[in-house]
Design a protein around this motif. Structure first.
Motif, PDB file in Angstrom:
ATOM      1  N   THR A 238     -18.404  99.369  30.140  1.00 41.36           N
ATOM      2  CA  THR A 238     -19.076  98.434  31.032  1.00 41.36           C
ATOM      3  C   THR A 238     -19.483  97.116  30.371  1.00 41.36           C
ATOM      4  N   THR A 239     -18.875  96.787  29.234  1.00 42.40           N
ATOM      5  CA  THR A 239     -19.124  95.485  28.617  1.00 42.40           C
ATOM      6  C   THR A 239     -17.790  94.777  28.412  1.00 42.40           C
ATOM      7  N   ILE A 240     -17.861  93.468  28.319  1.00 41.16           N
ATOM      8  CA  ILE A 240     -16.638  92.696  28.094  1.00 41.16           C
ATOM      9  C   ILE A 240     -16.014  93.060  26.753  1.00 41.16           C
ATOM     10  N   ALA A 241     -16.831  93.214  25.735  1.00 38.70           N
ATOM     11  CA  ALA A 241     -16.304  93.599  24.422  1.00 38.70           C
ATOM     12  C   ALA A 241     -15.667  94.976  24.463  1.00 38.70           C
ATOM     13  N   GLY A 242     -16.261  95.899  25.202  1.00 43.39           N
ATOM     14  CA  GLY A 242     -15.696  97.241  25.325  1.00 43.39           C
ATOM     15  C   GLY A 242     -14.358  97.224  26.032  1.00 43.39           C
ATOM     16  N   ILE A 243     -14.253  96.426  27.078  1.00 45.41           N
ATOM     17  CA  ILE A 243     -12.978  96.296  27.787  1.00 45.41           C
ATOM     18  C   ILE A 243     -11.956  95.621  26.880  1.00 45.41           C
ATOM     19  N   GLY A 244     -12.387  94.576  26.178  1.00 45.15           N
ATOM     20  CA  GLY A 244     -11.478  93.856  25.291  1.00 45.15           C
ATOM     21  C   GLY A 244     -10.898  94.730  24.200  1.00 45.15           C
ATOM     22  N   ALA A 245     -11.694  95.662  23.685  1.00 47.20           N
ATOM     23  CA  ALA A 245     -11.226  96.535  22.607  1.00 47.20           C
ATOM     24  C   ALA A 245     -10.024  97.356  23.036  1.00 47.20           C
ATOM     25  N   ILE A 246      -9.945  97.672  24.329  1.00 45.08           N
ATOM     26  CA  ILE A 246      -8.807  98.437  24.853  1.00 45.08           C
ATOM     27  C   ILE A 246      -7.742  97.491  25.395  1.00 45.08           C
ATOM     28  N   TYR A 247      -8.175  96.469  26.105  1.00 49.06           N
ATOM     29  CA  TYR A 247      -7.266  95.568  26.800  1.00 49.06           C
ATOM     30  C   TYR A 247      -6.348  94.820  25.836  1.00 49.06           C
ATOM     31  N   CYS A 248      -6.915  94.319  24.728  1.00 47.87           N
ATOM     32  CA  CYS A 248      -6.053  93.597  23.783  1.00 47.87           C
ATOM     33  C   CYS A 248      -6.327  93.951  22.335  1.00 47.87           C
ATOM     34  N   GLY A 249      -7.104  94.995  22.077  1.00 48.40           N
ATOM     35  CA  GLY A 249      -7.246  95.555  20.739  1.00 48.40           C
ATOM     36  C   GLY A 249      -7.767  94.571  19.704  1.00 48.40           C
ATOM     37  N   ALA A 250      -7.152  94.609  18.534  1.00 52.19           N
ATOM     38  CA  ALA A 250      -7.631  93.822  17.397  1.00 52.19           C
ATOM     39  C   ALA A 250      -7.514  92.324  17.638  1.00 52.19           C
ATOM     40  N   SER A 251      -6.664  91.931  18.569  1.00 53.71           N
ATOM     41  CA  SER A 251      -6.481  90.496  18.821  1.00 53.71           C
ATOM     42  C   SER A 251      -7.522  89.950  19.791  1.00 53.71           C
ATOM     43  N   CYS A 252      -8.523  90.751  20.105  1.00 53.73           N
ATOM     44  CA  CYS A 252      -9.471  90.387  21.159  1.00 53.73           C
ATOM     45  C   CYS A 252     -10.658  89.542  20.713  1.00 53.73           C
ATOM     46  N   THR A 253     -10.748  89.193  19.458  1.00 54.80           N
ATOM     47  CA  THR A 253     -11.926  88.442  19.023  1.00 54.80           C
ATOM     48  C   THR A 253     -12.106  87.169  19.835  1.00 54.80           C
TER      49      THR A 253
ATOM     50  N   TRP B 149     -10.525  86.445  22.632  1.00 54.91           N
ATOM     51  CA  TRP B 149     -10.524  86.798  24.056  1.00 54.91           C
ATOM     52  C   TRP B 149     -11.922  87.186  24.505  1.00 54.91           C
ATOM     53  N   ASN B 150     -12.612  87.995  23.704  1.00 56.60           N
ATOM     54  CA  ASN B 150     -13.978  88.390  24.058  1.00 56.60           C
ATOM     55  C   ASN B 150     -14.868  87.161  24.188  1.00 56.60           C
ATOM     56  N   LYS B 151     -14.804  86.285  23.198  1.00 61.34           N
ATOM     57  CA  LYS B 151     -15.644  85.090  23.211  1.00 61.34           C
ATOM     58  C   LYS B 151     -15.326  84.213  24.418  1.00 61.34           C
ATOM     59  N   ASP B 152     -14.044  83.982  24.665  1.00 61.25           N
ATOM     60  CA  ASP B 152     -13.644  83.128  25.783  1.00 61.25           C
ATOM     61  C   ASP B 152     -14.046  83.744  27.123  1.00 61.25           C
ATOM     62  N   THR B 153     -13.830  85.055  27.264  1.00 60.27           N
ATOM     63  CA  THR B 153     -14.129  85.710  28.535  1.00 60.27           C
ATOM     64  C   THR B 153     -15.628  85.744  28.790  1.00 60.27           C
ATOM     65  N   ILE B 154     -16.407  86.029  27.761  1.00 56.32           N
ATOM     66  CA  ILE B 154     -17.869  86.004  27.916  1.00 56.32           C
ATOM     67  C   ILE B 154     -18.339  84.595  28.274  1.00 56.32           C
ATOM     68  N   ASP B 155     -17.749  83.584  27.633  1.00 55.78           N
ATOM     69  CA  ASP B 155     -18.112  82.206  27.929  1.00 55.78           C
ATOM     70  C   ASP B 155     -17.791  81.860  29.381  1.00 55.78           C
ATOM     71  N   HIS B 156     -16.586  82.198  29.841  1.00 56.13           N
ATOM     72  CA  HIS B 156     -16.224  81.953  31.244  1.00 56.13           C
ATOM     73  C   HIS B 156     -17.164  82.716  32.177  1.00 56.13           C
ATOM     74  N   PHE B 157     -17.419  83.978  31.858  1.00 57.98           N
ATOM     75  CA  PHE B 157     -18.273  84.820  32.702  1.00 57.98           C
ATOM     76  C   PHE B 157     -19.662  84.201  32.838  1.00 57.98           C
ATOM     77  N   ASN B 158     -20.235  83.787  31.717  1.00 60.44           N
ATOM     78  CA  ASN B 158     -21.582  83.211  31.753  1.00 60.44           C
ATOM     79  C   ASN B 158     -21.619  81.883  32.512  1.00 60.44           C
ATOM     80  N   LYS B 159     -20.577  81.079  32.383  1.00 59.81           N
ATOM     81  CA  LYS B 159     -20.531  79.810  33.127  1.00 59.81           C
ATOM     82  C   LYS B 159     -20.390  80.064  34.625  1.00 59.81           C
TER      83      LYS B 159
END
Length: 199
Positions: A142-157, A159-169
């Motif tokens: 239920t967190t963006i980082a948790g989803i990212g860990a599965i969705y794109c694995g090690a390359s998600c660093t 992606w997590n930052k960008d998605t959280i930034d978009h989500f918060n905006k």
């Protein structure tokens, strides 16, 4: 009060990844369209805010997260990498993420992956919401980082930052999407409440 029709940076962002209790889909849809008009005026997702809202309500997924993934994956369907614009695959879902979608491989690319192709933007948005619900939220991810860990694995660093930034905006622009515990405060267990006063 909370005005989801405002596209300026009001509020503090945040919010849970589930659909906010009592949120009006029509108001959310208008708010998401206004946000896109301001931040991505060439996005073909403009006009589909209500679909994001209704799909989010149907599958109990925060529409801000669905749109935030589109921001990270395709700059709100304006910048395509391995996925083609005519696939309507704004979230860059690989083949097999949803049950009924045909798959394709982008020609003239060395990327071996195949991608889902949808019939329309509305089809893609609805399938994306169902995917987030069944693949992650139903499994208590239920967190963006948790989803990212599965969705794109090690390359998600990034992606997590960008998605959280978009989500918060998005949730800052549409405060009714942030009426639950924020991603930031969920990390440390703190919850900040603001009393707007009475009368």
């Amino acid at each position: 009060g909370n005005n989801p029709l405002t596209a300026s940076g009001i509020g503090s962002g945040g919010g849970a990844l589930t659909y906010p209790t009592g949120a009006n889909p029509t108001e959310i849809g208008t708010g998401l369209d206004n946000y896109l008009k301001k931040t991505a005026p060439k996005s073909p997702l403009i006009g589909h805010g209500l679909t994001f809202a209704k799909a989010g309500q149907q599958y109990n997924v925060n529409p801000a997260f669905l749109l935030a993934m589109g921001g990270s994956e395709s700059s709100f369907a304006t910048n395509w990498g391995s996925v083609t614009a005519d696939s309507f695959n704004y979230a860059s879902l690989t083949c097999g993420c949803t049950q009924k979608s045909p798959c394709f491989k982008k020609p003239n690319t060395s990327n071996p992956r195949t991608w889902e192709k949808y019939q329309s933007w509305d089809d893609a948005i609805t399938r994306h919401a169902q995917y987030i619900r069944t693949k992650y939220l139903d499994k208590n991810i239920t967190t963006i980082a948790g989803i990212g860990a599965i969705y794109c694995g090690a390359s998600c660093t990034s992606w997590n930052k960008d998605t959280i930034d978009h989500f918060n905006k998005i949730t800052a622009a549409c405060p009714s999407l942030a009426n639950t515990t924020s991603q930031a405060s969920a990390k440390n267990g703190n919850k900040i409440c603001i009393d707007a006063g009475h009368n």
